[in-house]
Design a protein around this motif. Structure first.
Motif: not given
Length: 788
Positions: A127-145
């Protein structure tokens, strides 16, 4: 006479249950009508959550409920701050804790968005595989500096930047010390992410009994009592209505002290909301995203020394990766800041760190809890200084040790337990001498290494020192009861995850009461049995709970002697406890068993005299003024294949000082297990994130763990400097094996490759973890003139 058990290498009493499958783990809990939970987790590291479409999942047969943040109503909340920041002058701290289910925004890959409750885990996952989460991707923060650069995307929109905290601690005048120095060595050091990878993943079972109005939770937690307290507060229940049981746990290592995970907040609510028991067991893929991780740090540090290699001062500036939230406060970076000082005299110190929010999984303590980073920086700086001054690595450490007469040693900093950083006791040079002798340092340098190089083999040796802050408060308690059967019951609030509590606590109590170990029953980790305590973390179980057991047993011993002296008509000074009875010394036949005495202490008729208590029972609490400082020296010999850069550890030596030893066999197991994790952290285990915040090696096919063939036999030795902070003189030992392995590995590998005619005389290893591939890159860069 009952044989002496305290200090003896008694085999663990819990092992038969574990080895024969009779121990209870959370996933063993099966309840009538139990439902199963699966989570829908964010596939994006950073994004705007516009909505969740669960209609198809709700319509599936066997699905009982689908829960999103909106369905939680007023129960939706952020988790509590587990550890507030210590009272350091000028501290900046921005509290942002994880939520039960994401609403409006997702902040790391794997953050839970929705929960599916179904009749089986299979149905829930489908059932979890049938759930749709509507997400607009944002630029991620990955590098510490880059996270702190102006204009960087923000993990938390309500903050002006990604700064989670800013802390500076100093003593003396480093700038003046630097001006006086003969040598100043400075480098950038990096220490990357890793996972605890416990054998048992996290899991929760929750049951609400509506008739009794009682909530029972089975949880893979290292802190059942704080979990009970928090759940009662969040759910609006009395603490007496909530029972949390931490049964046997297949490895804790720190991430299971984190609270509250979203699943821990949701499952009890679900059980109460649905009126049926619910279970969630984390799978291995979830574990890589949903369980807190080890920490990433970048240090720019320098060491100022005089012409003889004596430390004048240290300056360190570092960044610490907090991940998306900071529920554990600043425990990890403050441990790094304070543990950097090591067992050395450092008259001038200037340390400043910034904790940074990133779009990665939450970072909380993992075995060592930031101490590794500080030790890595200091030990590597000492190696660099020794090289520039032409000193032996052993000698530069010897020259800088705090001498025994300088204890207690005050550092003038604030430690993670909110108290001043003070080393209570220590004697470091004997441990160094013993380790150097055991590893055969001189023989290796003068005979073995030259001979191996003539034969075309690259062997290297290393030796490093460390300290470990252990046994912090605030307190633990214990109850000791002599029952009418003669059995002695010991109950404490700490949980157990393999530390041998069922044996070591029994040894402490049996020694006081003169009974055989098989007459002592130990209960841990059940709030229905013991109501107050803190948890198992920071190498504190034996120190804090062990001393509570000791105090409770001593109080029961006093009751035994008082009652027995009346019944046997002898003074308490003439009585002895042995073989489960109280005897009058020198009077054969004048004795009474502890069981008989317990029955007489709890009469069914008559009156209990004023000022006395029924039964042979006592509950006591122990809280140390501050933590006890353990220490030690590790040494290793490695062989490096110059073509493949594979490293084989030939010998590994640990000499440790954890004060008084309750059980040498259990202590050795703790050290060896820690060394295995330290080796993994040094050469195998690294969580690799890409620029989108996606974890690239979230499986055991790609995330390397050391196997039995990679971990050599560990030779151990001990130096005993009892702690003056507790009656038993104990210091902790749970993290000692893991803390110094990184710099030790780096030093030994450098020694194998430098000076071997391979063109690697300038090799410097300034990062952990390594890998054969990364070591190849470093050596190739040198050979091609690109530096280390």
């Amino acid at each position: 006479m009952a044989r002496r058990v305290f200090g003896e290498p008694v085999r663990r009493r819990e092992d038969p249950r574990l080895l024969t499958g009779r121990a209870l783990f959370v996933d063993d809990v099966e309840l009538p009508g139990m439902l199963h939970v699966a989570f829908v987790r964010s596939s994006f590291a950073h994004g705007r959550l516009n909505g969740v479409d669960a209609a198809a999942a709700r319509a599936r047969p066997g699905v009982v409920a689908v829960i999103t943040a909106e369905d939680l109503g007023s129960y939706w909340q952020a988790g509590p701050l587990l550890v507030p920041p210590p009272p350091i002058e000028g501290i900046v701290f921005h509290q942002r804790t994880q939520v039960i289910l994401a609403r409006d925004k997702v902040r790391h890959a794997g953050e839970p968005i929705a929960a599916v409750v179904a009749e089986s885990r299979y149905l829930a996952e489908d059932a979890a595989a049938e759930i749709y989460a509507d997400v607009d991707p944002l630029e991620p923060v990955v590098d510490l500096e880059r996270a702190l650069a102006p204009g960087a995307p923000r993990v938390h929109d309500d903050l002006g930047s990604n700064l989670a905290a800013h802390v500076r601690q100093s003593k003396g005048d480093y700038a003046a010390a630097r001006r006086r120095a003969r040598r100043v060595v400075g480098r950038r050091f990096t220490y990357d992410h890793g996972a605890a990878a416990a054998m048992e993943n996290r899991g929760i079972v929750a049951r609400w009994d509506g008739r009794e109005e009682q909530l029972t939770v089975w949880d893979t937690t290292q802190a059942p009592i704080p979990i009970r307290n928090g759940l009662a507060r969040m759910l609006g229940l009395a603490e007496s209505q909530v029972r949390v049981i931490a049964p046997f746990i297949g490895g804790g290592f720190g991430p299971k002290i984190m609270m509250f995970y979203p699943e821990e907040m949701l499952l009890p609510w679900l059980a109460r909301h649905l009126g049926r028991p619910v279970k969630w067991i984390e799978d291995r893929a979830e574990n890589f995203f949903a369980t807190s991780q080890e920490r990433s740090q970048i240090h720019d540090a320098e060491l100022a020394v005089d012409g003889e290699g004596r430390i004048l001062g240290v300056r360190d500036r570092f960044l610490h990766d907090s991940g998306a939230y900071d529920p554990y406060g600043l425990t990890v970076p403050i441990n790094s800041q304070c543990t950097l000082l090591g067992p050395y005299r450092v008259p001038n110190y200037d340390s400043e760190f910034k904790a940074v929010f990133t779009n990665k999984t939450i970072v909380t303590p993992y075995r060592g809890a930031g101490r590794q980073h500080g030790v890595f920086v200091m030990e590597r700086l000492l190696d660099l200084a020794a090289r520039e001054l032409g000193l032996d690595p052993v000698e530069i450490r010897r020259r800088n040790y705090i001498p025994p007469e300088d204890f207690p040693h005050h550092h003038g900093l604030i430690y993670q337990d909110f108290s001043e950083l003070v080393y209570d006791s220590g004697n470091y040079e004997p441990a160094l001498d013993q380790a150097v002798e055991m590893i055969g340092w001189r023989r290796f340098k003068e005979e073995e290494q030259p001979r191996a190089r003539r034969d075309g083999r690259q062997l290297g040796i290393g030796v490093v020192s460390y300290v470990e802050g252990t046994g912090i408060g605030p307190y633990e308690g214990a109850r000791v009861t002599v029952e009418t059967s003669g059995t002695v019951s010991v109950t404490t609030g700490v949980g157990t995850q393999g530390q041998g509590h069922f044996t070591s606590f029994a040894q402490v109590v049996a020694e006081q009461l003169g009974v055989d170990l098989d007459r002592v029953r130990v209960v841990t980790g059940d709030t229905g049995e013991f109501h107050w305590g803190t948890g198992t973390f920071a190498s504190r179980g034996a120190v804090v709970a062990g001393n509570a057991c000791h105090a409770a047993a001593a109080a029961v011993r006093d009751k035994i002697l008082k009652l027995a002296s009346e019944l046997l008509e002898a003074s308490a000074e003439d009585l002895e406890l042995a073989e489960g009875e109280v005897r009058v010394r020198g009077v054969p036949g004048s004795a009474i068993t502890l069981g008989e005495l317990a029955a007489k202490a709890n009469p069914l008729r008559g009156a209990v005299r004023p000022g006395t208590e029924p039964g042979l029972e006592a509950t006591t609490y122990f809280g140390p003024a501050r933590g006890a400082t353990a220490s030690g020296v590790h040494a290793m010999i490695v062989e490096v294949d110059p073509e493949t850069l594979m490293v084989k550890i030939l010998r590994y030596v640990v000499v440790h000082d954890c004060g008084t030893v309750i059980n040498p066999l259990i202590l050795e197991g703790q050290i060896v297990g820690g060394v295995a994790q330290g080796i993994g952290n040094a050469f195998y285990e690294q969580l690799v994130y890409d620029g989108e915040g996606q974890l690239l090696n979230a499986s055991f096919m790609d995330y390397l763990l050391p196997t039995a063939s990679d971990v050599p036999p560990v030779e151990t030795g001990h130096v005993v400097t009892p702690s003056p902070l507790n009656p038993l003189g104990i210091k902790g030992a749970g993290e000692a094996g893991a803390i110094p392995t990184g710099p030790l590995f780096a030093q030994a590998v450098e020694d194998a490759l430098r000076g071997a005619g391979l063109g690697l005389e300038q090799l410097e290893i300034l990062e952990i973890p390594l890998s054969p591939n990364r070591l190849f890159e470093l050596t190739e860069a040198l050979r091609q003139g690109g530096g280390s």
